[in-house]
Design an enzyme around this catalytic site. Structure first.
Site, short mmCIF file in Angstrom:
data_model
loop_
_atom_site.label_atom_id
_atom_site.label_comp_id
_atom_site.label_asym_id
_atom_site.label_seq_id
_atom_site.Cartn_x
_atom_site.Cartn_y
_atom_site.Cartn_z
N THR A 182 -13.23 -2.15 -16.54
CA THR A 182 -11.92 -2.69 -16.32
C THR A 182 -11.69 -2.91 -14.68
O THR A 182 -11.32 -4.00 -14.60
CB THR A 182 -10.69 -1.30 -16.69
OG1 THR A 182 -10.99 -1.41 -18.12
CG2 THR A 182 -9.38 -1.98 -16.45
N ASN B 226 -16.18 -7.60 -28.34
CA ASN B 226 -16.07 -6.03 -28.61
C ASN B 226 -15.92 -5.76 -29.98
O ASN B 226 -16.20 -4.81 -30.57
CB ASN B 226 -15.34 -5.30 -27.63
CG ASN B 226 -14.05 -5.92 -27.27
OD1 ASN B 226 -13.87 -7.03 -26.73
ND2 ASN B 226 -12.88 -5.11 -27.60
N CYS C 117 -2.93 -1.03 -34.03
CA CYS C 117 -1.95 -0.32 -34.70
C CYS C 117 -1.90 1.19 -34.00
O CYS C 117 -1.11 2.00 -33.89
CB CYS C 117 -2.14 -0.23 -36.10
SG CYS C 117 -2.11 -1.80 -36.91
C1 LIG Z 1 -14.92 -1.28 -22.84
C2 LIG Z 1 -14.90 -2.55 -22.39
C3 LIG Z 1 -14.13 -2.80 -21.23
C4 LIG Z 1 -13.72 -1.57 -20.40
O1 LIG Z 1 -14.62 -0.81 -19.79
P1 LIG Z 1 -14.23 0.47 -19.12
O2 LIG Z 1 -15.45 1.12 -18.47
O3 LIG Z 1 -13.88 1.40 -20.28
O4 LIG Z 1 -13.03 0.18 -18.16
C5 LIG Z 1 -13.97 -4.22 -20.64
N1 LIG Z 1 -14.56 -5.06 -21.51
C6 LIG Z 1 -15.22 -4.80 -22.68
C7 LIG Z 1 -15.74 -6.07 -23.50
C8 LIG Z 1 -15.43 -3.60 -23.04
O5 LIG Z 1 -15.97 -3.39 -24.41
#
Ligand SMILES: *Cc1c(COP(=O)(O)O)cnc(C)c1O
Length: 397
Positions: free
Chosen positions: A72, A151, A325
Protein backbone atom coordinates in the site's frame (compact mmCIF):
# COMPACT_ATOMS: atom_id res chain seq x y z
CA UNK A 1 -10.19 -30.89 11.96
CA UNK A 2 -7.25 -30.22 9.69
CA UNK A 3 -7.66 -26.77 8.18
CA UNK A 4 -7.00 -26.00 4.53
CA UNK A 5 -5.67 -22.54 3.69
CA UNK A 6 -6.50 -21.37 0.17
CA UNK A 7 -6.24 -17.62 0.66
CA UNK A 8 -2.58 -16.98 -0.20
CA UNK A 9 -3.53 -13.89 -2.25
CA UNK A 10 -4.63 -12.28 1.03
CA UNK A 11 -1.47 -13.25 2.87
CA UNK A 12 1.05 -16.07 3.06
CA UNK A 13 2.60 -17.72 6.11
CA UNK A 14 6.16 -16.66 6.92
CA UNK A 15 8.53 -19.32 5.59
CA UNK A 16 10.56 -21.00 8.36
CA UNK A 17 13.81 -19.95 6.63
CA UNK A 18 12.58 -16.35 6.63
CA UNK A 19 11.79 -16.36 10.34
CA UNK A 20 15.15 -17.96 11.05
CA UNK A 21 16.95 -15.22 9.13
CA UNK A 22 14.99 -12.51 10.96
CA UNK A 23 15.35 -13.67 14.57
CA UNK A 24 19.00 -12.61 15.09
CA UNK A 25 17.99 -9.09 14.04
CA UNK A 26 15.71 -8.95 17.10
CA UNK A 27 18.00 -10.70 19.57
CA UNK A 28 21.58 -9.86 18.54
CA UNK A 29 21.83 -7.35 15.72
CA UNK A 30 19.24 -4.89 16.99
CA UNK A 31 21.33 -1.77 16.53
CA UNK A 32 20.19 1.29 14.60
CA UNK A 33 21.68 0.95 11.11
CA UNK A 34 22.47 4.69 11.09
CA UNK A 35 24.77 4.34 14.11
CA UNK A 36 28.51 4.53 13.62
CA UNK A 37 29.37 1.76 16.14
CA UNK A 38 29.54 -1.99 15.61
CA UNK A 39 25.91 -2.52 16.70
CA UNK A 40 24.80 -0.19 13.96
CA UNK A 41 27.14 -1.74 11.42
CA UNK A 42 25.79 -5.24 11.99
CA UNK A 43 22.25 -4.03 11.39
CA UNK A 44 23.31 -2.03 8.38
CA UNK A 45 25.07 -5.05 6.85
CA UNK A 46 21.90 -7.11 7.18
CA UNK A 47 19.97 -4.37 5.49
CA UNK A 48 22.46 -4.14 2.61
CA UNK A 49 22.34 -7.88 2.03
CA UNK A 50 18.53 -7.81 2.01
CA UNK A 51 18.51 -5.02 -0.54
CA UNK A 52 20.85 -7.04 -2.75
CA UNK A 53 18.74 -10.19 -2.45
CA UNK A 54 15.60 -8.32 -3.41
CA UNK A 55 17.34 -6.48 -6.25
CA UNK A 56 18.50 -9.82 -7.65
CA UNK A 57 14.94 -11.14 -7.85
CA UNK A 58 13.95 -8.06 -9.87
CA UNK A 59 17.20 -7.91 -11.87
CA UNK A 60 17.55 -4.35 -10.61
CA UNK A 61 20.35 -2.47 -8.91
CA UNK A 62 20.21 -2.40 -5.07
CA UNK A 63 20.27 1.40 -5.42
CA UNK A 64 16.89 1.20 -7.15
CA UNK A 65 15.20 -0.56 -4.19
CA UNK A 66 13.39 1.59 -1.61
CA UNK A 67 11.92 -0.30 1.35
CA UNK A 68 8.46 0.73 2.53
CA UNK A 69 5.94 -0.55 5.08
CA UNK A 70 4.23 -2.68 2.43
CA UNK A 71 2.47 -2.74 -0.90
CA UNK A 72 0.00 0.00 0.00
CA UNK A 73 2.76 2.44 0.91
CA UNK A 74 4.76 1.54 -2.21
CA UNK A 75 1.71 2.26 -4.41
CA UNK A 76 1.06 5.55 -2.60
CA UNK A 77 4.72 6.57 -2.87
CA UNK A 78 4.80 5.87 -6.61
CA UNK A 79 1.58 7.78 -7.32
CA UNK A 80 1.78 10.73 -4.88
CA UNK A 81 5.53 10.93 -5.44
CA UNK A 82 5.00 11.29 -9.18
CA UNK A 83 2.10 13.70 -8.74
CA UNK A 84 4.17 15.99 -6.51
CA UNK A 85 7.18 15.83 -8.80
CA UNK A 86 5.28 16.38 -12.03
CA UNK A 87 2.33 18.66 -11.26
CA UNK A 88 3.87 21.58 -13.11
CA UNK A 89 4.29 19.43 -16.24
CA UNK A 90 0.82 17.92 -16.36
CA UNK A 91 -1.95 16.54 -14.18
CA UNK A 92 -3.21 13.48 -16.05
CA UNK A 93 -2.80 9.85 -14.95
CA UNK A 94 -3.94 6.68 -16.74
CA UNK A 95 -4.99 3.52 -14.90
CA UNK A 96 -7.21 0.46 -15.30
CA UNK A 97 -10.64 -0.34 -13.91
CA UNK A 98 -9.41 -3.38 -11.94
CA UNK A 99 -6.68 -1.93 -9.72
CA UNK A 100 -6.26 -2.72 -6.05
CA UNK A 101 -7.74 -0.06 -3.77
CA UNK A 102 -4.21 1.00 -2.79
CA UNK A 103 -4.01 2.41 -6.33
CA UNK A 104 -7.62 3.25 -7.18
CA UNK A 105 -8.41 5.06 -3.93
CA UNK A 106 -5.14 7.01 -4.18
CA UNK A 107 -6.15 8.16 -7.63
CA UNK A 108 -9.63 9.09 -6.37
CA UNK A 109 -7.95 11.30 -3.78
CA UNK A 110 -5.89 12.97 -6.52
CA UNK A 111 -9.00 13.42 -8.68
CA UNK A 112 -10.62 15.34 -5.80
CA UNK A 113 -7.63 17.68 -5.93
CA UNK A 114 -8.16 18.45 -9.59
CA UNK A 115 -6.17 15.72 -11.31
CA UNK A 116 -7.59 14.11 -14.45
CA UNK A 117 -7.67 10.32 -14.25
CA UNK A 118 -8.44 8.11 -17.25
CA UNK A 119 -9.63 4.67 -16.18
CA UNK A 120 -9.22 2.17 -18.99
CA UNK A 121 -11.73 -0.65 -19.37
CA UNK A 122 -10.78 -4.34 -19.44
CA UNK A 123 -12.14 -7.14 -21.60
CA UNK A 124 -14.22 -10.05 -20.35
CA UNK A 125 -11.16 -11.84 -18.98
CA UNK A 126 -9.77 -8.74 -17.28
CA UNK A 127 -7.10 -7.80 -19.83
CA UNK A 128 -6.09 -4.19 -20.58
CA UNK A 129 -5.39 -3.41 -24.25
CA UNK A 130 -1.95 -1.76 -24.73
CA UNK A 131 -3.41 0.09 -27.73
CA UNK A 132 -5.98 1.68 -25.43
CA UNK A 133 -3.10 2.94 -23.28
CA UNK A 134 -1.46 4.44 -26.36
CA UNK A 135 -4.70 6.15 -27.36
CA UNK A 136 -5.26 7.56 -23.86
CA UNK A 137 -1.86 9.24 -23.52
CA UNK A 138 -2.10 13.04 -23.79
CA UNK A 139 0.52 15.80 -23.72
CA UNK A 140 -0.22 16.32 -20.00
CA UNK A 141 -0.03 12.61 -19.04
CA UNK A 142 2.65 12.09 -16.40
CA UNK A 143 1.99 8.53 -15.20
CA UNK A 144 0.45 5.24 -16.27
CA UNK A 145 -0.24 2.81 -13.43
CA UNK A 146 -1.53 -0.66 -14.26
CA UNK A 147 -1.23 -3.74 -12.08
CA UNK A 148 0.90 -6.73 -13.12
CA UNK A 149 -1.66 -9.33 -12.03
CA UNK A 150 -5.10 -8.89 -10.59
CA UNK A 151 -5.56 -10.12 -7.02
CA UNK A 152 -9.16 -11.27 -7.48
CA UNK A 153 -9.25 -13.09 -10.80
CA UNK A 154 -5.54 -13.73 -11.40
CA UNK A 155 -5.31 -12.18 -14.87
CA UNK A 156 -1.73 -11.21 -15.78
CA UNK A 157 -1.61 -7.98 -17.77
CA UNK A 158 0.58 -7.38 -20.87
CA UNK A 159 2.93 -5.20 -18.82
CA UNK A 160 5.92 -5.39 -21.18
CA UNK A 161 3.78 -4.15 -24.10
CA UNK A 162 2.17 -1.40 -22.04
CA UNK A 163 5.63 -0.43 -20.80
CA UNK A 164 6.91 -0.15 -24.36
CA UNK A 165 4.01 2.16 -25.22
CA UNK A 166 4.78 4.37 -22.22
CA UNK A 167 8.49 4.47 -22.96
CA UNK A 168 7.88 5.52 -26.58
CA UNK A 169 5.66 8.33 -25.27
CA UNK A 170 8.17 9.23 -22.52
CA UNK A 171 5.56 8.72 -19.78
CA UNK A 172 6.52 7.06 -16.47
CA UNK A 173 5.03 3.61 -15.97
CA UNK A 174 4.28 2.09 -12.56
CA UNK A 175 2.99 -1.41 -11.91
CA UNK A 176 1.56 -2.90 -8.72
CA UNK A 177 3.32 -6.28 -8.80
CA UNK A 178 2.31 -7.33 -5.29
CA UNK A 179 0.63 -10.49 -6.61
CA UNK A 180 3.44 -11.48 -8.98
CA UNK A 181 6.80 -10.82 -7.30
CA UNK A 182 8.13 -14.17 -6.14
CA UNK A 183 5.47 -16.07 -8.09
CA UNK A 184 6.23 -15.39 -11.75
CA UNK A 185 9.23 -13.63 -13.36
CA UNK A 186 9.34 -9.90 -12.59
CA UNK A 187 12.55 -8.64 -14.17
CA UNK A 188 12.12 -4.91 -14.36
CA UNK A 189 13.89 -4.58 -17.73
CA UNK A 190 11.75 -7.30 -19.32
CA UNK A 191 8.62 -5.57 -18.00
CA UNK A 192 9.69 -2.09 -19.23
CA UNK A 193 8.62 -0.53 -15.92
CA UNK A 194 9.91 2.63 -14.23
CA UNK A 195 8.40 1.80 -10.84
CA UNK A 196 7.19 -1.47 -9.35
CA UNK A 197 5.49 -2.13 -5.99
CA UNK A 198 5.84 -5.33 -3.97
CA UNK A 199 4.94 -6.59 -0.51
CA UNK A 200 6.70 -9.03 1.81
CA UNK A 201 3.70 -10.89 3.16
CA UNK A 202 2.49 -11.96 -0.29
CA UNK A 203 5.70 -13.95 -0.90
CA UNK A 204 6.17 -15.81 2.42
CA UNK A 205 7.87 -12.84 4.05
CA UNK A 206 6.68 -10.78 7.02
CA UNK A 207 3.84 -8.26 7.09
CA UNK A 208 4.63 -4.57 7.36
CA UNK A 209 7.50 -4.56 4.87
CA UNK A 210 7.47 -3.95 1.14
CA UNK A 211 9.42 -2.05 -1.45
CA UNK A 212 9.16 0.26 -4.40
CA UNK A 213 11.59 -0.21 -7.28
CA UNK A 214 12.36 3.20 -8.77
CA UNK A 215 14.43 3.12 -11.95
CA UNK A 216 17.61 5.18 -11.92
CA UNK A 217 16.84 8.60 -13.40
CA UNK A 218 13.18 8.57 -12.35
CA UNK A 219 12.93 11.30 -9.72
CA UNK A 220 9.81 11.31 -7.61
CA UNK A 221 9.14 13.42 -4.52
CA UNK A 222 9.34 11.71 -1.10
CA UNK A 223 6.28 11.66 1.16
CA UNK A 224 8.06 11.22 4.49
CA UNK A 225 10.70 13.69 5.70
CA UNK A 226 13.10 13.18 8.57
CA UNK A 227 16.49 11.60 8.91
CA UNK A 228 16.88 10.94 5.20
CA UNK A 229 16.74 7.14 5.31
CA UNK A 230 16.36 5.11 2.09
CA UNK A 231 18.49 7.70 0.29
CA UNK A 232 16.09 10.45 1.26
CA UNK A 233 13.10 8.70 -0.26
CA UNK A 234 11.57 7.35 2.94
CA UNK A 235 12.71 8.69 6.29
CA UNK A 236 12.26 6.69 9.47
CA UNK A 237 14.47 4.18 11.31
CA UNK A 238 14.50 1.06 9.20
CA UNK A 239 12.52 -2.12 9.89
CA UNK A 240 15.70 -4.17 9.71
CA UNK A 241 14.22 -7.57 10.66
CA UNK A 242 11.46 -7.02 8.11
CA UNK A 243 13.95 -6.11 5.40
CA UNK A 244 16.09 -9.15 6.21
CA UNK A 245 12.98 -11.32 6.07
CA UNK A 246 11.91 -9.89 2.73
CA UNK A 247 15.43 -10.38 1.35
CA UNK A 248 15.47 -14.01 2.40
CA UNK A 249 11.94 -14.50 1.03
CA UNK A 250 13.12 -13.12 -2.32
CA UNK A 251 16.06 -15.53 -2.34
CA UNK A 252 13.80 -18.48 -1.54
CA UNK A 253 11.32 -17.42 -4.21
CA UNK A 254 14.06 -17.43 -6.84
CA UNK A 255 14.93 -21.01 -5.96
CA UNK A 256 11.34 -22.25 -5.86
CA UNK A 257 9.53 -20.13 -8.43
CA UNK A 258 9.77 -22.28 -11.56
CA UNK A 259 8.90 -25.55 -9.83
CA UNK A 260 6.13 -24.10 -7.71
CA UNK A 261 4.53 -22.21 -10.60
CA UNK A 262 4.23 -25.43 -12.61
CA UNK A 263 3.02 -27.47 -9.65
CA UNK A 264 0.46 -24.91 -8.47
CA UNK A 265 -0.82 -24.19 -11.99
CA UNK A 266 -1.69 -27.88 -12.39
CA UNK A 267 -3.58 -27.89 -9.07
CA UNK A 268 -5.24 -24.59 -10.02
CA UNK A 269 -6.53 -25.99 -13.31
CA UNK A 270 -7.76 -29.17 -11.68
CA UNK A 271 -9.63 -27.12 -9.08
CA UNK A 272 -11.20 -24.66 -11.53
CA UNK A 273 -12.21 -27.27 -14.10
CA UNK A 274 -13.35 -29.73 -11.44
CA UNK A 275 -15.57 -27.20 -9.70
CA UNK A 276 -17.39 -25.94 -12.79
CA UNK A 277 -17.83 -29.55 -13.91
CA UNK A 278 -19.41 -30.52 -10.58
CA UNK A 279 -21.43 -27.37 -9.90
CA UNK A 280 -24.24 -26.58 -12.35
CA UNK A 281 -24.60 -22.90 -13.29
CA UNK A 282 -21.05 -21.98 -12.38
CA UNK A 283 -18.22 -20.56 -14.47
CA UNK A 284 -14.57 -19.58 -14.15
CA UNK A 285 -13.45 -15.94 -14.14
CA UNK A 286 -10.29 -14.28 -15.44
CA UNK A 287 -8.02 -15.23 -18.30
CA UNK A 288 -7.16 -18.91 -18.60
CA UNK A 289 -3.90 -18.37 -20.48
CA UNK A 290 -2.49 -15.21 -18.90
CA UNK A 291 -3.04 -16.20 -15.31
CA UNK A 292 -1.33 -16.36 -11.94
CA UNK A 293 -0.33 -19.97 -11.24
CA UNK A 294 -2.02 -19.89 -7.84
CA UNK A 295 -5.38 -18.25 -8.58
CA UNK A 296 -8.55 -20.29 -9.07
CA UNK A 297 -11.62 -18.07 -9.23
CA UNK A 298 -15.16 -19.01 -10.09
CA UNK A 299 -18.69 -17.71 -9.90
CA UNK A 300 -21.54 -19.80 -8.58
CA UNK A 301 -24.81 -18.34 -9.77
CA UNK A 302 -27.88 -17.67 -7.58
CA UNK A 303 -26.11 -17.76 -4.18
CA UNK A 304 -23.89 -15.36 -2.28
CA UNK A 305 -20.13 -15.78 -2.11
CA UNK A 306 -20.20 -14.91 1.59
CA UNK A 307 -22.65 -17.68 2.41
CA UNK A 308 -20.41 -20.17 0.63
CA UNK A 309 -17.33 -18.87 2.45
CA UNK A 310 -18.97 -19.27 5.85
CA UNK A 311 -19.88 -22.86 5.15
CA UNK A 312 -16.48 -23.59 3.64
CA UNK A 313 -14.90 -22.15 6.77
CA UNK A 314 -17.09 -24.34 8.95
CA UNK A 315 -15.74 -27.27 6.90
CA UNK A 316 -12.17 -26.09 7.58
CA UNK A 317 -11.55 -24.51 4.17
CA UNK A 318 -10.32 -20.89 4.07
CA UNK A 319 -11.08 -19.08 0.81
CA UNK A 320 -12.19 -15.62 -0.21
CA UNK A 321 -14.78 -13.81 -2.27
CA UNK A 322 -14.27 -11.00 -4.74
CA UNK A 323 -17.03 -8.90 -3.31
CA UNK A 324 -16.49 -6.51 -0.45
CA UNK A 325 -19.42 -7.71 1.64
CA UNK A 326 -17.03 -8.60 4.45
CA UNK A 327 -16.38 -4.92 5.00
CA UNK A 328 -20.05 -4.45 5.81
CA UNK A 329 -21.14 -3.14 2.41
CA UNK A 330 -22.90 -5.18 -0.21
CA UNK A 331 -20.91 -3.68 -3.07
CA UNK A 332 -19.94 -6.39 -5.49
CA UNK A 333 -16.37 -6.49 -6.76
CA UNK A 334 -15.42 -3.57 -9.03
CA UNK A 335 -13.14 -6.03 -10.83
CA UNK A 336 -15.93 -8.43 -11.82
CA UNK A 337 -18.23 -5.58 -12.82
CA UNK A 338 -15.48 -4.07 -15.00
CA UNK A 339 -15.19 -7.46 -16.71
CA UNK A 340 -18.86 -7.18 -17.65
CA UNK A 341 -20.13 -9.81 -15.23
CA UNK A 342 -23.75 -9.03 -14.26
CA UNK A 343 -24.08 -7.66 -10.74
CA UNK A 344 -26.28 -10.55 -9.54
CA UNK A 345 -23.67 -13.11 -10.57
CA UNK A 346 -20.77 -11.05 -9.21
CA UNK A 347 -22.19 -11.63 -5.73
CA UNK A 348 -21.53 -15.35 -6.10
CA UNK A 349 -17.78 -15.12 -6.63
CA UNK A 350 -15.21 -17.31 -4.92
CA UNK A 351 -11.43 -17.13 -5.00
CA UNK A 352 -9.14 -19.96 -4.00
CA UNK A 353 -5.49 -18.92 -3.95
CA UNK A 354 -2.99 -21.74 -3.64
CA UNK A 355 0.43 -21.78 -2.06
CA UNK A 356 3.59 -23.76 -1.41
CA UNK A 357 1.80 -25.89 1.17
CA UNK A 358 -1.19 -26.75 -1.03
CA UNK A 359 -1.49 -30.47 -1.75
CA UNK A 360 -3.37 -32.68 -4.19
CA UNK A 361 -5.42 -34.06 -1.30
CA UNK A 362 -6.51 -30.55 -0.29
CA UNK A 363 -7.75 -29.84 -3.81
CA UNK A 364 -9.65 -33.13 -3.77
CA UNK A 365 -11.23 -32.15 -0.48
CA UNK A 366 -12.48 -28.84 -1.87
CA UNK A 367 -13.82 -30.61 -4.97
CA UNK A 368 -15.69 -33.01 -2.70
CA UNK A 369 -16.98 -30.36 -0.30
CA UNK A 370 -18.12 -27.29 -2.26
CA UNK A 371 -20.75 -28.93 -4.52
CA UNK A 372 -22.69 -30.12 -1.44
CA UNK A 373 -22.53 -26.66 0.13
CA UNK A 374 -23.84 -25.10 -3.09
CA UNK A 375 -26.71 -27.57 -3.23
CA UNK A 376 -27.81 -26.75 0.33
CA UNK A 377 -27.54 -22.98 -0.20
CA UNK A 378 -29.40 -23.10 -3.51
CA UNK A 379 -32.25 -25.03 -1.95
CA UNK A 380 -32.65 -22.08 0.45
CA UNK A 381 -32.02 -19.34 -2.10
CA UNK A 382 -34.88 -17.08 -3.17
CA UNK A 383 -32.76 -16.17 -6.22
CA UNK A 384 -32.54 -19.64 -7.79
CA UNK A 385 -34.27 -20.19 -11.16
CA UNK A 386 -37.98 -20.77 -10.63
CA UNK A 387 -37.99 -19.18 -7.16
CA UNK A 388 -39.85 -16.00 -6.16
CA UNK A 389 -37.07 -13.68 -7.38
CA UNK A 390 -36.02 -15.70 -10.40
CA UNK A 391 -32.75 -14.02 -11.37
CA UNK A 392 -32.58 -15.77 -14.71
CA UNK A 393 -35.47 -13.51 -15.74
CA UNK A 394 -33.47 -10.30 -15.34
CA UNK A 395 -34.73 -8.96 -12.02
CA UNK A 396 -33.24 -5.75 -10.72
CA UNK A 397 -31.13 -6.35 -7.67
C1 LIG B 1 -2.06 -7.13 -0.92
C2 LIG B 1 -2.02 -6.17 -2.06
C3 LIG B 1 -1.65 -4.83 -1.86
C4 LIG B 1 -1.37 -4.25 -0.51
O1 LIG B 1 -0.17 -4.71 0.06
P1 LIG B 1 0.05 -4.52 1.64
O2 LIG B 1 1.45 -4.93 1.87
O3 LIG B 1 -0.93 -5.43 2.31
O4 LIG B 1 -0.18 -3.08 1.96
C5 LIG B 1 -1.58 -4.01 -2.96
N1 LIG B 1 -1.85 -4.47 -4.19
C6 LIG B 1 -2.19 -5.74 -4.43
C7 LIG B 1 -2.47 -6.20 -5.82
C8 LIG B 1 -2.30 -6.64 -3.36
O5 LIG B 1 -2.67 -7.89 -3.60
Amino acid sequence: MKRIYLDHAATTPVAPEVLEAMLPYYTEFWGNPSSIHSFGRQASEGMDEAREQLAKLLHASPKEIYFTSGGTEADNLAIWGTALAKESKGKHIITSAIEHHAVSHTLEALAKRGWAVTTLPVDGTGLVDPEAVRAAIRPDTVLVTIMHANNEVGTVEPIAEIGAVCRAAKVWFHTDAVQTVGHIPTRVDDLNVDMLSLSGHKLYGPKGIGALFIRRGVRITPLLYGGGHERGMRSGTENVPGMVGLGRAAELAMAEMAGEATRQAALRDRLMDGLVERIPDSFTTGDREHRLPNNASIIVKYIEGEAQLLRLDAAGIAASSGSACTSGSLDPSHVLLAMGIPIEFAHGSLRFSLGRGTTDAEIDHVLDTLPGIVEILRAMSPFRPGAVFDMTKGHEH
